[in-house]
Write a protein that holds these residues in place. Sequence first.
Motif, PDB file in Angstrom:
ATOM      1  N   ASP A  69       0.829  -1.210   0.000  1.00 53.74           N
ATOM      2  CA  ASP A  69       0.000   0.000   0.000  1.00 53.74           C
ATOM      3  C   ASP A  69       0.862   1.259   0.000  1.00 53.74           C
ATOM      4  OD1 ASP A  69      -2.317  -1.519   0.097  1.00 53.74           O
ATOM      5  OD2 ASP A  69      -2.479  -1.381   2.296  1.00 53.74           O
ATOM      6  N   VAL A  70       1.918   1.227   0.787  1.00 58.79           N
ATOM      7  CA  VAL A  70       2.827   2.376   0.869  1.00 58.79           C
ATOM      8  C   VAL A  70       3.525   2.590  -0.475  1.00 58.79           C
ATOM      9  CG1 VAL A  70       4.896   3.292   1.991  1.00 58.79           C
ATOM     10  CG2 VAL A  70       3.178   2.094   3.348  1.00 58.79           C
ATOM     11  N   MET A  71       4.016   1.523  -1.075  1.00 60.03           N
ATOM     12  CA  MET A  71       4.740   1.644  -2.338  1.00 60.03           C
ATOM     13  C   MET A  71       3.825   2.108  -3.469  1.00 60.03           C
ATOM     14  SD  MET A  71       7.766   1.159  -1.486  1.00 60.03           S
ATOM     15  CE  MET A  71       8.478   1.244  -3.106  1.00 60.03           C
ATOM     16  N   ILE A  72       2.596   1.607  -3.499  1.00 55.93           N
ATOM     17  CA  ILE A  72       1.649   2.030  -4.532  1.00 55.93           C
ATOM     18  C   ILE A  72       1.319   3.506  -4.374  1.00 55.93           C
ATOM     19  CG2 ILE A  72      -0.744   1.777  -5.316  1.00 55.93           C
ATOM     20  CD1 ILE A  72      -0.405  -1.257  -4.776  1.00 55.93           C
ATOM     21  N   ALA A  73       1.094   3.944  -3.155  1.00 61.05           N
ATOM     22  CA  ALA A  73       0.789   5.357  -2.906  1.00 61.05           C
ATOM     23  C   ALA A  73       1.969   6.249  -3.291  1.00 61.05           C
ATOM     24  CB  ALA A  73       0.422   5.569  -1.444  1.00 61.05           C
ATOM     25  N   ARG A  74       3.186   5.807  -2.968  1.00 63.34           N
ATOM     26  CA  ARG A  74       4.376   6.590  -3.328  1.00 63.34           C
ATOM     27  C   ARG A  74       4.529   6.679  -4.834  1.00 63.34           C
ATOM     28  NH1 ARG A  74       9.712   5.524  -0.049  1.00 63.34           N
ATOM     29  NH2 ARG A  74      10.218   7.380  -1.234  1.00 63.34           N
ATOM     30  N   ASN A  75       4.293   5.591  -5.545  1.00 64.58           N
ATOM     31  CA  ASN A  75       4.411   5.608  -7.000  1.00 64.58           C
ATOM     32  C   ASN A  75       3.341   6.485  -7.637  1.00 64.58           C
ATOM     33  OD1 ASN A  75       6.713   4.053  -7.189  1.00 64.58           O
ATOM     34  ND2 ASN A  75       5.585   2.125  -7.296  1.00 64.58           N
ATOM     35  N   LYS A  76       2.119   6.434  -7.117  1.00 64.45           N
ATOM     36  CA  LYS A  76       1.055   7.292  -7.641  1.00 64.45           C
ATOM     37  C   LYS A  76       1.417   8.759  -7.473  1.00 64.45           C
ATOM     38  CE  LYS A  76      -3.045   4.424  -6.947  1.00 64.45           C
ATOM     39  NZ  LYS A  76      -4.311   4.299  -6.194  1.00 64.45           N
ATOM     40  N   SER A  77       1.894   9.118  -6.293  1.00 62.35           N
ATOM     41  CA  SER A  77       2.236  10.519  -6.061  1.00 62.35           C
ATOM     42  C   SER A  77       3.439  10.930  -6.908  1.00 62.35           C
ATOM     43  CB  SER A  77       2.501  10.779  -4.580  1.00 62.35           C
ATOM     44  OG  SER A  77       3.675  10.146  -4.148  1.00 62.35           O
ATOM     45  N   SER A  78       4.374  10.024  -7.117  1.00 58.41           N
ATOM     46  CA  SER A  78       5.540  10.326  -7.937  1.00 58.41           C
ATOM     47  C   SER A  78       5.149  10.566  -9.397  1.00 58.41           C
ATOM     48  CB  SER A  78       6.548   9.182  -7.846  1.00 58.41           C
ATOM     49  OG  SER A  78       7.638   9.412  -8.697  1.00 58.41           O
ATOM     50  N   VAL A  79       4.291   9.720  -9.940  1.00 51.10           N
ATOM     51  CA  VAL A  79       3.850   9.880 -11.327  1.00 51.10           C
ATOM     52  C   VAL A  79       3.062  11.184 -11.487  1.00 51.10           C
ATOM     53  CG1 VAL A  79       2.279   8.937 -13.074  1.00 51.10           C
ATOM     54  CG2 VAL A  79       3.879   7.438 -11.900  1.00 51.10           C
ATOM     55  N   ALA A  80       2.180  11.469 -10.554  1.00 50.75           N
ATOM     56  CA  ALA A  80       1.392  12.707 -10.629  1.00 50.75           C
ATOM     57  C   ALA A  80       2.295  13.931 -10.526  1.00 50.75           C
ATOM     58  CB  ALA A  80       0.337  12.724  -9.527  1.00 50.75           C
ATOM     59  N   PHE A  81       3.289  13.882  -9.642  1.00 49.67           N
ATOM     60  CA  PHE A  81       4.213  15.005  -9.494  1.00 49.67           C
ATOM     61  C   PHE A  81       5.044  15.197 -10.755  1.00 49.67           C
ATOM     62  CE2 PHE A  81       8.233  16.894  -8.043  1.00 49.67           C
ATOM     63  CZ  PHE A  81       7.745  18.059  -7.490  1.00 49.67           C
ATOM     64  N   ASP A  82       5.538  14.105 -11.338  1.00 46.42           N
ATOM     65  CA  ASP A  82       6.321  14.202 -12.569  1.00 46.42           C
ATOM     66  C   ASP A  82       5.488  14.784 -13.717  1.00 46.42           C
ATOM     67  OD1 ASP A  82       8.538  13.185 -11.305  1.00 46.42           O
ATOM     68  OD2 ASP A  82       8.254  11.134 -12.063  1.00 46.42           O
ATOM     69  N   ALA A  83       4.229  14.378 -13.809  1.00 49.59           N
ATOM     70  CA  ALA A  83       3.349  14.929 -14.848  1.00 49.59           C
ATOM     71  C   ALA A  83       3.136  16.420 -14.628  1.00 49.59           C
ATOM     72  CB  ALA A  83       2.008  14.191 -14.851  1.00 49.59           C
ATOM     73  N   THR A  84       2.976  16.830 -13.386  1.00 46.85           N
ATOM     74  CA  THR A  84       2.792  18.247 -13.085  1.00 46.85           C
ATOM     75  C   THR A  84       4.043  19.039 -13.440  1.00 46.85           C
ATOM     76  OG1 THR A  84       1.290  17.664 -11.297  1.00 46.85           O
ATOM     77  CG2 THR A  84       2.197  19.880 -11.264  1.00 46.85           C
ATOM     78  N   ILE A  85       5.208  18.497 -13.167  1.00 44.16           N
ATOM     79  CA  ILE A  85       6.467  19.163 -13.523  1.00 44.16           C
ATOM     80  C   ILE A  85       6.573  19.316 -15.039  1.00 44.16           C
ATOM     81  CG2 ILE A  85       8.991  18.906 -13.535  1.00 44.16           C
ATOM     82  CD1 ILE A  85       7.848  19.827 -10.876  1.00 44.16           C
ATOM     83  N   GLN A  86       6.173  18.302 -15.782  1.00 48.76           N
ATOM     84  CA  GLN A  86       6.219  18.390 -17.240  1.00 48.76           C
ATOM     85  C   GLN A  86       5.278  19.472 -17.763  1.00 48.76           C
ATOM     86  OE1 GLN A  86       8.358  16.914 -19.313  1.00 48.76           O
ATOM     87  NE2 GLN A  86       9.324  16.048 -17.508  1.00 48.76           N
ATOM     88  N   VAL A  87       4.092  19.571 -17.188  1.00 47.11           N
ATOM     89  CA  VAL A  87       3.148  20.624 -17.590  1.00 47.11           C
ATOM     90  C   VAL A  87       3.742  21.996 -17.278  1.00 47.11           C
ATOM     91  CG1 VAL A  87       0.887  21.641 -17.100  1.00 47.11           C
ATOM     92  CG2 VAL A  87       1.101  19.174 -17.409  1.00 47.11           C
ATOM     93  N   ARG A  88       4.337  22.121 -16.095  1.00 44.95           N
ATOM     94  CA  ARG A  88       4.967  23.392 -15.729  1.00 44.95           C
ATOM     95  C   ARG A  88       6.076  23.760 -16.701  1.00 44.95           C
ATOM     96  NH1 ARG A  88       9.711  24.127 -11.708  1.00 44.95           N
ATOM     97  NH2 ARG A  88      10.408  22.808 -13.385  1.00 44.95           N
ATOM     98  N   ASN A  89       6.909  22.787 -17.054  1.00 46.97           N
ATOM     99  CA  ASN A  89       8.001  23.047 -17.991  1.00 46.97           C
ATOM    100  C   ASN A  89       7.486  23.505 -19.347  1.00 46.97           C
ATOM    101  OD1 ASN A  89       9.823  22.338 -16.005  1.00 46.97           O
ATOM    102  ND2 ASN A  89      10.168  20.274 -16.804  1.00 46.97           N
ATOM    103  N   LYS A  90       6.418  22.885 -19.818  1.00 45.36           N
ATOM    104  CA  LYS A  90       5.832  23.290 -21.103  1.00 45.36           C
ATOM    105  C   LYS A  90       5.250  24.698 -21.021  1.00 45.36           C
ATOM    106  CE  LYS A  90       6.605  19.741 -23.668  1.00 45.36           C
ATOM    107  NZ  LYS A  90       7.407  19.834 -24.880  1.00 45.36           N
ATOM    108  N   LEU A  91       4.621  25.035 -19.901  1.00 46.03           N
ATOM    109  CA  LEU A  91       4.071  26.381 -19.740  1.00 46.03           C
ATOM    110  C   LEU A  91       5.176  27.429 -19.716  1.00 46.03           C
ATOM    111  CD1 LEU A  91       1.255  25.773 -17.111  1.00 46.03           C
ATOM    112  CD2 LEU A  91       0.965  26.456 -19.493  1.00 46.03           C
TER     113      LEU A  91
END
Length: 103
Positions: A69-91
């Motif tokens: 459960d901990v590892m799945i939650a960490r991976n979900k937050s990591s993927v969401a954060f990386d996607a947000t960083i990519q959107v920020r970089n494009k902006l």
Amino acid sequence: MQVDSFFSEMSIMRAEATGVAPTKTGQQVGADFGDMLTKAINNVNQLQSTSSDLQTRFDRGDEDVSLSDVMIARNKSSVAFDATIQVRNKLVESYKELMNMPV
């Protein structure tokens, strides 16, 4: 799932950008984009908080929380954060291109 809602919001934004969705006034589209971006950032924040909470509970020996459960939650937050960083970089990249355009 919160990640699914994030990707759903991104799909809606893509549909509006390609013209598939009904067109709206410029003011309304800008407000919608800002709202969607705010929701996406809040979603990432919530995923990171959930991940941190699960990790703390696991570290303290809570039997209701497993390592998976901990590892799945960490991976979900990591993927969401990386996607947000990519959107920020494009902006930021788009903003720089606009600022370098001759007037």
